[in-house]
Scaffold this motif. Sequence first.
Motif, PDB file in Angstrom:
ATOM      1  N   ASN A   1       0.845  -1.212   0.000  1.00 36.23           N
ATOM      2  CA  ASN A   1       0.000   0.000   0.000  1.00 36.23           C
ATOM      3  C   ASN A   1       0.874   1.253   0.000  1.00 36.23           C
ATOM      4  N   ALA A   2       1.955   1.221   0.817  1.00 36.90           N
ATOM      5  CA  ALA A   2       2.838   2.377   0.911  1.00 36.90           C
ATOM      6  C   ALA A   2       3.514   2.635  -0.438  1.00 36.90           C
ATOM      7  N   VAL A   3       4.040   1.568  -0.997  1.00 30.87           N
ATOM      8  CA  VAL A   3       4.736   1.725  -2.289  1.00 30.87           C
ATOM      9  C   VAL A   3       3.760   2.244  -3.350  1.00 30.87           C
ATOM     10  N   GLN A   4       2.542   1.667  -3.335  1.00 30.77           N
ATOM     11  CA  GLN A   4       1.545   2.099  -4.329  1.00 30.77           C
ATOM     12  C   GLN A   4       1.162   3.562  -4.099  1.00 30.77           C
ATOM     13  N   ALA A   5       1.095   3.973  -2.882  1.00 26.31           N
ATOM     14  CA  ALA A   5       0.710   5.363  -2.591  1.00 26.31           C
ATOM     15  C   ALA A   5       1.801   6.335  -3.051  1.00 26.31           C
ATOM     16  N   MET A   6       3.048   5.879  -3.081  1.00 23.12           N
ATOM     17  CA  MET A   6       4.146   6.760  -3.470  1.00 23.12           C
ATOM     18  C   MET A   6       4.362   6.799  -4.984  1.00 23.12           C
TER      19      MET A   6
ATOM     20  N   THR B   1       5.961   4.035   7.560  1.00 22.66           N
ATOM     21  CA  THR B   1       5.682   5.407   7.124  1.00 22.66           C
ATOM     22  C   THR B   1       6.085   5.550   5.658  1.00 22.66           C
ATOM     23  N   ASP B   2       5.232   6.228   4.906  1.00 16.37           N
ATOM     24  CA  ASP B   2       5.599   6.496   3.508  1.00 16.37           C
ATOM     25  C   ASP B   2       5.498   7.974   3.241  1.00 16.37           C
ATOM     26  N   THR B   3       5.962   8.369   2.105  1.00 10.70           N
ATOM     27  CA  THR B   3       5.898   9.785   1.731  1.00 10.70           C
ATOM     28  C   THR B   3       4.941   9.944   0.549  1.00 10.70           C
TER      29      THR B   3
ATOM     30  N   THR C   1     -11.781   0.467  -1.350  1.00  8.88           N
ATOM     31  CA  THR C   1     -10.553   0.704  -2.126  1.00  8.88           C
ATOM     32  C   THR C   1     -10.700   1.961  -2.954  1.00  8.88           C
ATOM     33  N   THR C   2      -9.578   2.599  -3.191  1.00  7.59           N
ATOM     34  CA  THR C   2      -9.612   3.759  -4.085  1.00  7.59           C
ATOM     35  C   THR C   2      -8.844   3.441  -5.376  1.00  7.59           C
ATOM     36  N   ARG C   3      -8.293   2.283  -5.387  1.00 13.95           N
ATOM     37  CA  ARG C   3      -7.500   1.928  -6.570  1.00 13.95           C
ATOM     38  C   ARG C   3      -8.345   1.128  -7.560  1.00 13.95           C
ATOM     39  N   ALA C   4      -8.081   1.374  -8.821  1.00 23.23           N
ATOM     40  CA  ALA C   4      -8.878   0.730  -9.871  1.00 23.23           C
ATOM     41  C   ALA C   4      -8.712  -0.796  -9.827  1.00 23.23           C
ATOM     42  N   ASP C   5      -7.470  -1.214  -9.543  1.00 24.49           N
ATOM     43  CA  ASP C   5      -7.275  -2.664  -9.519  1.00 24.49           C
ATOM     44  C   ASP C   5      -7.200  -3.186  -8.093  1.00 24.49           C
ATOM     45  N   GLY C   6      -7.650  -2.406  -7.169  1.00 21.50           N
ATOM     46  CA  GLY C   6      -7.620  -2.824  -5.769  1.00 21.50           C
ATOM     47  C   GLY C   6      -8.800  -3.727  -5.432  1.00 21.50           C
ATOM     48  N   THR C   7      -8.624  -4.495  -4.346  1.00 18.13           N
ATOM     49  CA  THR C   7      -9.722  -5.371  -3.911  1.00 18.13           C
ATOM     50  C   THR C   7     -10.378  -4.829  -2.644  1.00 18.13           C
ATOM     51  N   GLY C   8      -9.676  -4.009  -1.992  1.00 16.31           N
ATOM     52  CA  GLY C   8     -10.227  -3.448  -0.746  1.00 16.31           C
ATOM     53  C   GLY C   8     -10.233  -4.482   0.371  1.00 16.31           C
ATOM     54  N   LEU C   9      -9.384  -5.489   0.247  1.00 17.29           N
ATOM     55  CA  LEU C   9      -9.377  -6.520   1.294  1.00 17.29           C
ATOM     56  C   LEU C   9      -8.082  -6.477   2.125  1.00 17.29           C
ATOM     57  N   GLY C  10      -7.034  -5.856   1.565  1.00 13.96           N
ATOM     58  CA  GLY C  10      -5.720  -5.854   2.225  1.00 13.96           C
ATOM     59  C   GLY C  10      -5.778  -5.404   3.674  1.00 13.96           C
ATOM     60  N   LEU C  11      -6.286  -4.203   3.885  1.00 14.67           N
ATOM     61  CA  LEU C  11      -6.294  -3.643   5.254  1.00 14.67           C
ATOM     62  C   LEU C  11      -7.271  -4.377   6.166  1.00 14.67           C
ATOM     63  N   SER C  12      -8.444  -4.759   5.607  1.00 14.55           N
ATOM     64  CA  SER C  12      -9.431  -5.443   6.448  1.00 14.55           C
ATOM     65  C   SER C  12      -8.887  -6.800   6.896  1.00 14.55           C
ATOM     66  N   VAL C  13      -8.149  -7.466   5.983  1.00 18.87           N
ATOM     67  CA  VAL C  13      -7.557  -8.757   6.349  1.00 18.87           C
ATOM     68  C   VAL C  13      -6.489  -8.523   7.429  1.00 18.87           C
TER      69      VAL C  13
ATOM     70  N   GLY D   1       1.834  11.912   3.122  1.00 18.95           N
ATOM     71  CA  GLY D   1       2.219  10.584   3.568  1.00 18.95           C
ATOM     72  C   GLY D   1       1.275   9.975   4.560  1.00 18.95           C
ATOM     73  N   ALA D   2       1.582   8.736   4.927  1.00 18.64           N
ATOM     74  CA  ALA D   2       0.724   8.033   5.880  1.00 18.64           C
ATOM     75  C   ALA D   2       1.602   7.189   6.782  1.00 18.64           C
ATOM     76  N   THR D   3       1.100   6.983   8.006  1.00 20.98           N
ATOM     77  CA  THR D   3       1.827   6.150   8.971  1.00 20.98           C
ATOM     78  C   THR D   3       0.868   5.112   9.517  1.00 20.98           C
TER      79      THR D   3
HETATM   80  P1  ADP Z   1      -6.342  -2.286  -2.016  1.00 19.18           P
HETATM   81  O1  ADP Z   1      -4.902  -2.051  -1.739  1.00 19.18           O
HETATM   82  O2  ADP Z   1      -6.639  -3.463  -2.716  1.00 19.18           O
HETATM   83  O3  ADP Z   1      -7.032  -1.039  -2.501  1.00 19.18           O
HETATM   84  P2  ADP Z   1      -6.401  -2.184   0.807  1.00 19.18           P
HETATM   85  O4  ADP Z   1      -7.389  -2.675   1.796  1.00 19.18           O
HETATM   86  O5  ADP Z   1      -5.029  -2.643   0.957  1.00 19.18           O
HETATM   87  O6  ADP Z   1      -7.018  -2.497  -0.568  1.00 19.18           O
HETATM   88  O7  ADP Z   1      -6.352  -0.625   0.825  1.00 19.18           O
HETATM   89  C1  ADP Z   1      -7.527   0.076   0.843  1.00 19.18           C
HETATM   90  C2  ADP Z   1      -7.260   1.435   0.397  1.00 19.18           C
HETATM   91  O8  ADP Z   1      -6.543   2.172   1.372  1.00 19.18           O
HETATM   92  C3  ADP Z   1      -6.466   1.660  -0.763  1.00 19.18           C
HETATM   93  O9  ADP Z   1      -7.262   1.552  -1.960  1.00 19.18           O
HETATM   94  C4  ADP Z   1      -5.828   3.028  -0.604  1.00 19.18           C
HETATM   95  O10 ADP Z   1      -6.708   3.990  -1.117  1.00 19.18           O
HETATM   96  C5  ADP Z   1      -5.752   3.202   0.832  1.00 19.18           C
HETATM   97  N1  ADP Z   1      -4.414   3.046   1.293  1.00 19.18           N
HETATM   98  C6  ADP Z   1      -3.900   1.977   1.921  1.00 19.18           C
HETATM   99  N2  ADP Z   1      -2.621   2.197   2.286  1.00 19.18           N
HETATM  100  C7  ADP Z   1      -2.332   3.472   1.858  1.00 19.18           C
HETATM  101  C8  ADP Z   1      -1.139   4.279   1.918  1.00 19.18           C
HETATM  102  N3  ADP Z   1       0.020   3.847   2.488  1.00 19.18           N
HETATM  103  N4  ADP Z   1      -1.166   5.530   1.374  1.00 19.18           N
HETATM  104  C9  ADP Z   1      -2.330   5.966   0.808  1.00 19.18           C
HETATM  105  N5  ADP Z   1      -3.492   5.243   0.734  1.00 19.18           N
HETATM  106  C10 ADP Z   1      -3.455   3.990   1.251  1.00 19.18           C
END
Ligand code: ADP
Length: 666
Positions: free
Chosen positions: A567-572, A596-598, A616-628, A649-651
């Motif tokens: 998620n961090a790498v994708q956000a950067m 922490t990411d920038t 999820t906010t990403r087009a190819d995201g599943t929205g399961l990463g954080l919930s899992v 950034g986010a921490t």
């Molecule tokens: P996915 O990565 O498949 O979208 P996640 O549950 O991992 O699902 O993440 C949910 C959403 O949280 C992401 O779509 C993203 O918008 C946001 N997110 C997660 N980690 C970060 C981060 N480090 N910086 C910015 N947004 C984040």
Amino acid sequence: MPRRFPIQLKLTIGALIPLFIAILICWLTGFSLIASRIVSQAQDRVRTDLNSAHELYHNELERIGDVVKFTGRSPQAARDLDRNDLKSLDALLTPLMQNEQLDFLTCVNTSGRIVFRAGNYAETATSEWSGGLIRKAIRGNVVSGTTVIPYEDVLKENPRLSETVEVSVRSTPHGRRSPKQIERSGMCLVVAAPVQDAVGTIVGVLYGGVMLNNNNRLVDRIKRTLFEGVQFDGKDAGTATIFLDDLRIATNVAGRDGQRAIGTLMSERVFDRVILKREKWTSRAFVFDDWYFAAYEPILDLEGQVIGALYVGMMEKPYLLIKNRLNLVYAGVLFFGSLAGVVLSWLAGSHLARPIRRLEAMARRVATGEREMEITVASRDEIGDLASEFNQMTRALCQRDDEIRELNRGLEQKVVERTVELEEKNLLLLKTREELVRAEKLAAVGELAAGVAHEINNPMAIIRGNAELLQMTLPADSPSQEEVAIIARQVGRVERIVANLLTFARQGHKQPDTTDLNRLLDEVLDQLGHQVPMTRISARKHYAEGIPPLYADADQLRQVFTNLFLNAVQAMAGSGILSVTTAADRSAGTCSVTVTDTGKGIAPESLGQLFNPFYTTRADGTGLGLSVSYGIVKEHGGTIEVESQLDNGATFRVILPITHRSDLPA
Ligand code: ADP
């Protein structure tokens, strides 16, 4: 409301009642003492005056006696009587009678025959009234006294007395009644003495006297001597009277017109006491027309019979006036005394009431809440005691107030503390409830996901197998190769989703073992490059030394940190700094991993939804990463927190309890 009685009034009344009673008693006793004293003094005086009048009466008698006695002893009288020389007797006796103011002067020889009457030359007939006198005098005695001479005999002695001897009787309201209209008997002072020659031989008798009827000389002299002519109300204050029997024959008691009260009668009471009972009598008496302090004594004749009375009296009015004046002075003194008493007791009352009023005002101020005050009362009495008690009370109140204020402050402090605690508890409750809801939601989603994943897995395996078969069977340059490759990629994606779903659904089925956190993180970071390009990403590790090994499911934790790093790498968006920090808090018994990411950061409205499944906010995201990840961390008894600002950034911080094998249930 009951009527208010101020203390000042009570004190004044309290002081005045005994004062008034004392004044009243003083007044009454003083007045009656004065009155009785004046009366008794007046009566004493009049009694003394009567004695003096008696003396003057007898002085007059002595004066006549001297004239008669010394003339009787003169040789000329004896010679003339012896020779019966009327001419010479006339020359001797007539001027003597006139000079000595005698009313009669008569010469008798030893045989009792009248030789010469100086008051009536022509008359030589003897009178019965003088018989006794002459007999005593012939025996050599000087006889003097008062006697009553019948009218005819008066005329014999001196016919000129006919005018004065008669006294017309006048009736007065207080005088006794008398049947007599006119009194003709004459009351005289008479003296008889022997006439002796040179050798002492008695040759005759000489008697002379003064008629008292209508003769005021004696009473006036008494008045002058005793009362010195003092007048009151136009009248003589002191009076004297000679009574013949009950009749005033010589007096200076006078009416308003100044006319003497000759001819008026004494009262029945005086007559009874003085004439009948022969007593000296002193009393208050109504004399003629006024009240007098009067004194009477009977006048006796030569035989000792009561023939009249001598009276002296003083008008009562001057004494009454003195009495009234004294009474007035007394009343004035008492009045002004009581007035002064009223004023003084009022002043004393107000002096006493002043500190009480001040105390009252102070008490009122205390009642309104004022405290810092002190009353100063110098008096060393109950009021002073009350004031010092009052001061003590205000001091105690002050102290009590301070204590109450202090208590209040403590109470407020406690309330604030409790409120904060309550708020914290509420927040915790809210958080717990949210987590509960989330857990329930996750459980439901997990159940659904497991079912879906299970159903999808088989068709996916078939599709994958067929796609791979198709890829192998199609010539390498076949235009369909690309489509088949797309199918294979998409199938891969679906399989990842399904795998995630299955991971999600399988939560709670962890297999814990001793895990070194730092090493686990290193592994994950190393693996990361295989999944996303890391060329422009700088990974910085800040590991704490000596983190105790955790007893946890390493695969699950690996998935958690993989998700966070991805998620961090994708956000950067391919470039930036990825910091990984570990720490241990031994006192709390936890360790933490901070990622922490920038990157682009997270919008505030999204923060609350990050851990929801399929968010999820990403087009190819599943929205399961954080919930899992959330589910795994929870399952390990830890927490996961996020802090972020948009474009900044986010921490993400994962806190895990340091548990050992022995800590977990078997
Ligand atoms: P996915 O990565 O498949 O979208 P996640 O549950 O991992 O699902 O993440 C949910 C959403 O949280 C992401 O779509 C993203 O918008 C946001 N997110 C997660 N980690 C970060 C981060 N480090 N910086 C910015 N947004 C984040």
